[in-house]
Enzyme design. Sequence first.
Site, PDB file in Angstrom:
ATOM      1  N   ARG A  64     -17.841  -7.437 -14.396  1.00  0.00           N
ATOM      2  CA  ARG A  64     -17.329  -8.709 -14.921  1.00  0.00           C
ATOM      3  C   ARG A  64     -18.468  -9.722 -14.972  1.00  0.00           C
ATOM      4  NH1 ARG A  64     -12.023 -10.463 -11.835  1.00  0.00           N
ATOM      5  NH2 ARG A  64     -13.350 -10.332  -9.986  1.00  0.00           N
TER       6      ARG A  64
ATOM      7  N   TYR B   1       0.832  -1.210   0.000  1.00  0.00           N
ATOM      8  CA  TYR B   1       0.000   0.000   0.000  1.00  0.00           C
ATOM      9  C   TYR B   1       0.865   1.256   0.000  1.00  0.00           C
ATOM     10  CZ  TYR B   1      -4.180   2.750   0.810  1.00  0.00           C
ATOM     11  OH  TYR B   1      -5.218   3.636   0.666  1.00  0.00           O
TER      12      TYR B   1
HETATM   13  P1  NDP Z   1     -14.748  -3.958  -3.000  1.00  0.00           P
HETATM   14  O1  NDP Z   1     -14.054  -4.836  -2.047  1.00  0.00           O
HETATM   15  O2  NDP Z   1     -16.073  -3.420  -2.662  1.00  0.00           O
HETATM   16  O3  NDP Z   1     -14.874  -4.719  -4.401  1.00  0.00           O
HETATM   17  C1  NDP Z   1     -13.781  -5.165  -5.108  1.00  0.00           C
HETATM   18  C2  NDP Z   1     -14.063  -4.993  -6.585  1.00  0.00           C
HETATM   19  O4  NDP Z   1     -12.917  -5.331  -7.331  1.00  0.00           O
HETATM   20  C3  NDP Z   1     -15.200  -5.853  -7.087  1.00  0.00           C
HETATM   21  O5  NDP Z   1     -16.059  -5.079  -7.846  1.00  0.00           O
HETATM   22  C4  NDP Z   1     -14.500  -6.898  -7.955  1.00  0.00           C
HETATM   23  O6  NDP Z   1     -15.240  -7.232  -9.080  1.00  0.00           O
HETATM   24  C5  NDP Z   1     -13.280  -6.142  -8.414  1.00  0.00           C
HETATM   25  N1  NDP Z   1     -12.190  -7.064  -8.731  1.00  0.00           N
HETATM   26  C6  NDP Z   1     -11.594  -7.945  -7.902  1.00  0.00           C
HETATM   27  N2  NDP Z   1     -10.601  -8.582  -8.539  1.00  0.00           N
HETATM   28  C7  NDP Z   1     -10.581  -8.089  -9.797  1.00  0.00           C
HETATM   29  C8  NDP Z   1      -9.791  -8.349 -10.952  1.00  0.00           C
HETATM   30  N3  NDP Z   1      -8.808  -9.240 -10.946  1.00  0.00           N
HETATM   31  N4  NDP Z   1     -10.059  -7.656 -12.080  1.00  0.00           N
HETATM   32  C9  NDP Z   1     -11.059  -6.761 -12.106  1.00  0.00           C
HETATM   33  N5  NDP Z   1     -11.826  -6.449 -11.055  1.00  0.00           N
HETATM   34  C10 NDP Z   1     -11.592  -7.122  -9.914  1.00  0.00           C
HETATM   35  O7  NDP Z   1     -13.762  -2.795  -3.395  1.00  0.00           O
HETATM   36  P2  NDP Z   1     -13.681  -1.282  -2.934  1.00  0.00           P
HETATM   37  O8  NDP Z   1     -14.747  -0.502  -3.602  1.00  0.00           O
HETATM   38  O9  NDP Z   1     -13.540  -1.172  -1.488  1.00  0.00           O
HETATM   39  O10 NDP Z   1     -12.290  -0.892  -3.599  1.00  0.00           O
HETATM   40  C11 NDP Z   1     -12.109  -1.020  -4.995  1.00  0.00           C
HETATM   41  C12 NDP Z   1     -10.744  -0.476  -5.364  1.00  0.00           C
HETATM   42  O11 NDP Z   1     -10.698   0.890  -5.058  1.00  0.00           O
HETATM   43  C13 NDP Z   1      -9.585  -1.115  -4.588  1.00  0.00           C
HETATM   44  O12 NDP Z   1      -8.490  -1.214  -5.451  1.00  0.00           O
HETATM   45  C14 NDP Z   1      -9.335  -0.112  -3.500  1.00  0.00           C
HETATM   46  O13 NDP Z   1      -8.033  -0.168  -3.002  1.00  0.00           O
HETATM   47  C15 NDP Z   1      -9.599   1.158  -4.246  1.00  0.00           C
HETATM   48  N6  NDP Z   1      -9.933   2.296  -3.404  1.00  0.00           N
HETATM   49  C16 NDP Z   1      -9.134   3.368  -3.532  1.00  0.00           C
HETATM   50  C17 NDP Z   1      -9.374   4.500  -2.819  1.00  0.00           C
HETATM   51  C18 NDP Z   1      -8.481   5.661  -3.028  1.00  0.00           C
HETATM   52  O14 NDP Z   1      -8.514   6.599  -2.252  1.00  0.00           O
HETATM   53  N7  NDP Z   1      -7.674   5.640  -4.063  1.00  0.00           N
HETATM   54  C19 NDP Z   1     -10.453   4.577  -1.845  1.00  0.00           C
HETATM   55  C20 NDP Z   1     -11.294   3.401  -1.833  1.00  0.00           C
HETATM   56  C21 NDP Z   1     -11.016   2.288  -2.577  1.00  0.00           C
HETATM   57  P3  NDP Z   1     -16.250  -8.469  -9.056  1.00  0.00           P
HETATM   58  O15 NDP Z   1     -17.465  -7.971  -8.377  1.00  0.00           O
HETATM   59  O16 NDP Z   1     -16.462  -8.758 -10.490  1.00  0.00           O
HETATM   60  O17 NDP Z   1     -15.547  -9.556  -8.313  1.00  0.00           O
END
Ligand code: NDP
Length: 372
Positions: A202, A56
Site C-alpha cells: 500500500r 478468530y
Molecule cells: P503484520 O502484523 O506483520 O502486518 C500486517 C499487514 O497487514 C501489513 O502489511 C499491513 O499493510 C496490512 N494491512 C493492515 N490493514 C490493512 C488493510 N485494511 N488493507 C490491506 N492491508 C492491510 O501481519 P502478519 O504477517 O502477522 O499477518 C498478516 C495476515 O496473515 C493476518 O491477517 C494474519 O492473521 C494472517 N496470518 C495467517 C496465518 C494462517 O495460518 N492463515 C498465519 C500468519 C498470519 P501496511 O504495511 O500497508 O500497513
Amino acid sequence: YIQAKSLFFSKNGEPEDVLKLHTHSISPTLPPSSILVRALAAPINPADINTIQGTYGSKPTFTSLLGTPEPSIVPGNEGVFEVLSAADQSSTLQPGDWVIPAVSQIGTWRTHAVFGEKELLKIDKTGLTAIQAATVSVNPCSAYRILRNYGPSSGLKTGIPARPLELGSGEWFIQNGANSGVGRAAIQLAKLWGLRSINVIRERASDEETTALRKELQDLGADVVVTETEFLSREWRDQLASITRGGREQIGLGLNCVGGKSATAIARSLGQGATMVSYGGMSKQPVLLPVGLLIFKDIRFVGFWLSKWNEKDVVGRQHMINDILSMTKNGQLVDVPTKEISWEWETTEDTLRNAVQHGLDGFQKGKGLLVF
Ligand code: NDP
C-alpha cells in the site's frame, strides 16, 4: 513464591475494553512434568487480536487456572521463554534453555508461567536474539509452508494435481500484503530458494516513504514491487505482460493476505491452472472471484491455516523451525521490523492494553513486540 503478571480477558471484545492485567504468585513446587518459565519476548500478531475480539477461527476455552475473578484466557500465541526450573530432574529442559510454544494458544502474554513439558519446544539459542526466537514460529513458518506446498497444476482440466513451485527454477508468485511479516518472510525465502516474487504494497503517506518501502523490500530480495494503486489500475495488465515476457512466464501461485479488490486482482494476474492461497483477510472485505477464472483458467482457490498444518505434522514443524532458525543465524533472514513495548513490573494495564489495541493499525513501522 514467584510474583507474576498476566494479561487476560474474561469476555470477547476490543482489547482496550476487555484486556486486563492480573498479578499472582506461582509456587516453586511444580506439578509433575511441568516447567517454570519466564518470558523474554512475545509479538502481538493480528490473530491474537482477533482471538480477543472473538472473530478468530479457533476459540480457546475460558478457564479458572489463572485465579481471575471470572474464568479467563491468557492471549498470545507466539513468544520465547527461558526455563527457570523443571519439575523432574531428568527433564530434557534445563534452567537457562530457551523454549517456544509447541501447541497453539498457550498464552504468551505473561511474565512467568508453568507449562506442561510437552507444550514447549526447546530451541538452540546460540547466536539468536530473543526477538528472532519470539517471531520464528508464525510468520516465517506460514511463508515457508505456502511456498513449499502450493503452485500450479500442469494442465487445464486434466485432473493433474497441483504441484509446488519448483525451487531454483525462477518460477513467479505474486502476493499482496507484501509488507506484512508473512510477506517479508516470503520475499526472503523465495530469493533463497530461487523463486521470483511480485509484491503489492500500500502507498505510504508520501512518495518518499513509498519509495523507501519499495527499496526496503527490494533489498530483502523482492524482484518486483508495485503499489496497490498501480496494481488496481488499467495499466497493470501491460506491466504484468512485460514482467512475464508476454505471458511466456506464467505466475503459478498467488498469496492473498488482504481480500477485497486486491484479492481479485491477484486472481486475475495468475496463469493457467495456478493456485491462489488465501491466508489473511486484513481488509475485512470478502474475496470476489470472476467465474471465468474458475472455468477457463482452472485456477484453484484454497485457504491456508498454519495451526492445522502444525497439528498434522509435528515433526515437520520442528524441522521447519530449525531450518528457519539456522537461516536466521546465518544472516540469510533479516529480523522483522518491531516496535518494542517494554513490560516491566511497573508497566501499567493501560500501557499494555493500548499497545495491543493498536496492533492491527495499518502503516506501522513494525510489529508490536512485548519485551520482558
Ligand atoms: P503484520 O502484523 O506483520 O502486518 C500486517 C499487514 O497487514 C501489513 O502489511 C499491513 O499493510 C496490512 N494491512 C493492515 N490493514 C490493512 C488493510 N485494511 N488493507 C490491506 N492491508 C492491510 O501481519 P502478519 O504477517 O502477522 O499477518 C498478516 C495476515 O496473515 C493476518 O491477517 C494474519 O492473521 C494472517 N496470518 C495467517 C496465518 C494462517 O495460518 N492463515 C498465519 C500468519 C498470519 P501496511 O504495511 O500497508 O500497513
